[in-house]
Design a protein around this motif. Structure first.
Motif, mmCIF file in Angstrom:
data_model
loop_
_atom_site.group_PDB
_atom_site.id
_atom_site.type_symbol
_atom_site.label_atom_id
_atom_site.label_comp_id
_atom_site.label_asym_id
_atom_site.label_seq_id
_atom_site.Cartn_x
_atom_site.Cartn_y
_atom_site.Cartn_z
ATOM 1 N N THR A 64 0.794 -1.200 -0.123
ATOM 2 C CA THR A 64 -0.089 -0.081 0.108
ATOM 3 C C THR A 64 0.691 1.206 0.056
ATOM 4 O OG1 THR A 64 -1.625 -1.210 1.268
ATOM 5 C CG2 THR A 64 -1.638 1.320 1.147
ATOM 6 N N ALA A 65 1.861 1.335 0.605
ATOM 7 C CA ALA A 65 2.632 2.428 0.907
ATOM 8 C C ALA A 65 3.618 2.536 -0.311
ATOM 9 C CB ALA A 65 3.643 2.225 2.221
ATOM 10 N N SER A 66 3.933 1.466 -0.993
ATOM 11 C CA SER A 66 4.695 1.634 -1.983
ATOM 12 C C SER A 66 3.988 1.896 -3.509
ATOM 13 C CB SER A 66 5.605 0.264 -2.285
ATOM 14 O OG SER A 66 4.588 -0.882 -2.488
ATOM 15 N N VAL A 67 2.727 1.976 -3.249
ATOM 16 C CA VAL A 67 1.991 2.520 -4.533
ATOM 17 C C VAL A 67 2.047 1.340 -5.650
ATOM 18 C CG1 VAL A 67 1.157 4.451 -5.910
ATOM 19 C CG2 VAL A 67 2.651 4.603 -3.930
ATOM 20 N N VAL A 68 2.324 -0.032 -5.351
ATOM 21 C CA VAL A 68 2.232 -1.017 -6.433
ATOM 22 C C VAL A 68 0.717 -1.403 -6.782
ATOM 23 C CG1 VAL A 68 3.162 -3.333 -6.954
ATOM 24 C CG2 VAL A 68 4.472 -1.591 -5.517
ATOM 25 N N PRO A 69 0.509 -1.378 -8.037
ATOM 26 C CA PRO A 69 -0.596 -1.919 -8.515
ATOM 27 C C PRO A 69 -0.976 -3.457 -8.219
ATOM 28 C CG PRO A 69 0.324 -0.661 -10.243
ATOM 29 C CD PRO A 69 1.532 -0.948 -9.160
ATOM 30 N N GLY A 70 -2.339 -3.561 -7.736
ATOM 31 C CA GLY A 70 -2.594 -4.942 -7.464
ATOM 32 C C GLY A 70 -2.757 -5.260 -6.105
ATOM 33 N N VAL A 71 -2.892 -4.299 -5.278
ATOM 34 C CA VAL A 71 -3.010 -4.470 -3.623
ATOM 35 C C VAL A 71 -4.488 -5.347 -3.532
ATOM 36 C CG1 VAL A 71 -3.318 -3.693 -1.414
ATOM 37 C CG2 VAL A 71 -1.702 -2.877 -3.292
ATOM 38 N N PHE A 72 -5.386 -4.790 -4.465
ATOM 39 C CA PHE A 72 -6.857 -5.533 -4.435
ATOM 40 C C PHE A 72 -6.651 -7.050 -4.371
ATOM 41 C CE2 PHE A 72 -9.950 -7.619 -7.123
ATOM 42 C CZ PHE A 72 -11.024 -7.457 -6.717
ATOM 43 N N PHE A 73 -5.842 -7.677 -5.252
ATOM 44 C CA PHE A 73 -5.561 -9.010 -5.159
ATOM 45 C C PHE A 73 -5.286 -9.606 -3.648
ATOM 46 C CE2 PHE A 73 -5.193 -8.021 -9.360
ATOM 47 C CZ PHE A 73 -6.015 -8.339 -9.989
ATOM 48 N N VAL A 97 -1.982 1.603 8.064
ATOM 49 C CA VAL A 97 -0.674 1.798 8.426
ATOM 50 C C VAL A 97 0.272 2.223 6.996
ATOM 51 C CG1 VAL A 97 1.668 0.485 8.958
ATOM 52 C CG2 VAL A 97 -0.474 0.166 10.202
ATOM 53 N N GLY A 98 -0.247 1.717 5.772
ATOM 54 C CA GLY A 98 0.419 2.187 4.514
ATOM 55 C C GLY A 98 -0.046 3.348 4.222
ATOM 56 N N ALA A 99 -1.110 3.977 4.483
ATOM 57 C CA ALA A 99 -1.517 5.374 4.276
ATOM 58 C C ALA A 99 -0.782 6.274 5.215
ATOM 59 C CB ALA A 99 -3.058 5.602 4.593
ATOM 60 N N LEU A 100 -0.362 5.884 6.323
ATOM 61 C CA LEU A 100 0.486 6.611 7.472
ATOM 62 C C LEU A 100 1.610 6.968 6.952
ATOM 63 C CD1 LEU A 100 -1.092 5.357 10.615
ATOM 64 C CD2 LEU A 100 -1.465 7.827 9.669
ATOM 65 N N ILE A 101 2.358 5.843 6.529
ATOM 66 C CA ILE A 101 3.804 5.830 5.840
ATOM 67 C C ILE A 101 3.676 6.939 4.664
ATOM 68 C CG2 ILE A 101 5.506 4.615 4.440
ATOM 69 C CD1 ILE A 101 4.500 2.010 6.179
ATOM 70 N N VAL A 102 2.818 6.668 3.799
ATOM 71 C CA VAL A 102 2.583 7.927 2.770
ATOM 72 C C VAL A 102 2.534 9.235 3.220
ATOM 73 C CG1 VAL A 102 1.484 8.536 0.523
ATOM 74 C CG2 VAL A 102 1.911 6.058 1.101
ATOM 75 N N TYR A 103 1.759 9.632 4.235
ATOM 76 C CA TYR A 103 1.380 10.569 4.837
ATOM 77 C C TYR A 103 2.898 11.108 5.318
ATOM 78 C CZ TYR A 103 -0.107 13.575 8.811
ATOM 79 O OH TYR A 103 0.055 14.550 9.829
ATOM 80 N N ALA A 104 3.607 10.196 6.186
ATOM 81 C CA ALA A 104 4.849 10.591 6.628
ATOM 82 C C ALA A 104 5.699 11.245 5.728
ATOM 83 C CB ALA A 104 5.414 9.399 7.631
ATOM 84 N N VAL A 105 5.773 10.443 4.888
ATOM 85 C CA VAL A 105 6.915 10.678 3.467
ATOM 86 C C VAL A 105 6.573 11.970 2.976
ATOM 87 C CG1 VAL A 105 7.739 9.986 1.179
ATOM 88 C CG2 VAL A 105 7.328 8.270 2.976
ATOM 89 N N ALA A 106 4.997 12.304 2.928
ATOM 90 C CA ALA A 106 4.633 13.636 2.225
ATOM 91 C C ALA A 106 5.121 14.610 3.074
ATOM 92 C CB ALA A 106 3.486 13.430 1.839
ATOM 93 N N ARG A 107 4.848 14.320 4.309
ATOM 94 C CA ARG A 107 4.985 15.591 5.392
ATOM 95 C C ARG A 107 6.476 15.766 5.682
ATOM 96 N NH1 ARG A 107 2.376 15.812 11.322
ATOM 97 N NH2 ARG A 107 3.440 17.702 12.075
ATOM 98 N N SER A 108 7.280 14.892 5.608
ATOM 99 C CA SER A 108 8.972 15.137 5.660
ATOM 100 C C SER A 108 9.594 15.635 4.799
ATOM 101 C CB SER A 108 9.174 13.856 6.154
ATOM 102 O OG SER A 108 9.479 12.815 5.372
ATOM 103 N N VAL A 149 -12.321 7.729 -5.149
ATOM 104 C CA VAL A 149 -11.390 8.733 -5.077
ATOM 105 C C VAL A 149 -9.741 8.216 -4.751
ATOM 106 C CG1 VAL A 149 -10.466 10.494 -3.258
ATOM 107 C CG2 VAL A 149 -13.142 9.945 -3.705
ATOM 108 N N PRO A 150 -8.898 8.852 -5.753
ATOM 109 C CA PRO A 150 -7.444 8.141 -5.641
ATOM 110 C C PRO A 150 -6.897 8.126 -4.255
ATOM 111 C CG PRO A 150 -7.612 9.863 -7.302
ATOM 112 C CD PRO A 150 -8.951 9.894 -6.517
ATOM 113 N N PHE A 151 -6.709 6.806 -3.677
ATOM 114 C CA PHE A 151 -6.196 6.614 -2.322
ATOM 115 C C PHE A 151 -4.934 7.392 -2.023
ATOM 116 C CE2 PHE A 151 -3.997 4.010 0.868
ATOM 117 C CZ PHE A 151 -4.819 3.618 1.526
ATOM 118 N N HIS A 152 -4.003 7.600 -2.720
ATOM 119 C CA HIS A 152 -2.795 8.123 -2.277
ATOM 120 C C HIS A 152 -2.837 9.607 -2.371
ATOM 121 C CE1 HIS A 152 -0.520 4.694 -1.189
ATOM 122 N NE2 HIS A 152 -0.852 3.974 -2.398
ATOM 123 N N MET A 153 -3.867 10.157 -3.044
ATOM 124 C CA MET A 153 -3.883 11.540 -3.389
ATOM 125 C C MET A 153 -4.421 12.232 -2.060
ATOM 126 S SD MET A 153 -6.216 13.882 -5.931
ATOM 127 C CE MET A 153 -4.874 13.677 -7.064
#
Length: 240
Positions: A64-73, A97-108, A149-153
């Motif tokens: 989820t954090a790495s934005v790799v397609p296919g997490v649905f599976f 947790v994956g969303a929080l990782i992306v949040y932290a990367v974007a914030r830092s 709605v785009p998850f990582h946006m």
């Protein structure tokens, strides 16, 4: 040194993404993996229930954090192994947790630069930032329920805005849970169907899941409007 520390989370995340694609692990994110290795997964789960669940959650959070397609599976696999409730709750936690990782990367690393770019462009990202600024919990909840709605946006915008973590985290988990339970229910049904037909036509199989997929559509379209109406009603009742 401060600059390196600021960009270190982004560098680590980029390294994980590069590793996943370099090793070809993304190719396993398909229903064929369940068809070929499903019995092995079940045997490992039966022998190591908690370890298997932990591994699945870690993999789900990283993907989820790495934005790799296919997490649905992976969600379908969680339902296949653990059923709709355990699978749905565990993947919702992992996705949060994956969303929080992306949040932290974007914030830092990117917060200030992306916020300035969003303000200059005056596009969708700026609208998302303004909405999150106004009401974090309700906006994030509605956006998570609306699976279109785009998850990582949302994750990036929240990091840019440095929104309060508690409402953001709670709204993310609650908003993801219904769709994840539905997808895991599909995975559980898939487990039953594979026991009778180990080599099915997956495209035909998914034709049997129109009702739960319609449930996802309801989450995406109807619930956000309902939440917005509830929010307006609560605002009118609030004391001046």
């Amino acid at each position: 040194m401060d600059r390196i520390k600021r960009f270190l989370p982004l560098i680590l995340l980029a390294g994980v993404i590069a590793l996943i694609f370099a090793m070809g692990w993304n190719r396993y994110l398909s229903l064929d993996t369940i068809r070929v290795h499903g019995a092995e997964f079940q045997a490992f789960k039966d022998a190591n229930y908690l370890l298997c669940l932990l591994i699945l959650m870690v993999v789900f959070a990283v993907l989820t954090a790495s934005v790799v397609p296919g997490v649905f599976f992976v969600t379908i696999t969680a339902g296949y192994l653990f059923g709709p409730w355990v699978g749905g709750v565990s993947t919702s936690i992992a996705a949060t947790v994956g969303a929080l990782i992306v949040y932290a990367v974007a914030r830092s690393a990117l917060g200030a630069a992306l916020r300035l770019k969003a303000e200059r462009d005056q596009g969708l990202m700026q609208k998302v930032c303004n909405a999150i600024d106004k009401d974090t919990f309700w906006y994030v909840l509605a956006s998570r329920l609306a699976v279109v709605v785009p998850f990582h946006m949302i994750n990036v915008a929240a990091g840019i805005m440095s929104v309060r973590l508690t409402p953001y985290t709670v709204a993310t988990f609650i908003g993801l849970l219904p769709a994840h339970i539905i997808y895991c229910w599909i995975g559980a049904r898939l487990s039953e169907l594979l026991q009778t037909n180990p080599d099915p036509d997956f495209q035909a199989l998914f034709g049997q899941f129109r009702a739960p997929m319609a449930g996802v559509f309801v989450l995406a379209v109807v619930l956000p409007f309902g939440l917005k109406a509830l929010q307006r009603a609560l605002a009118r009742k609030a004391p001046e």
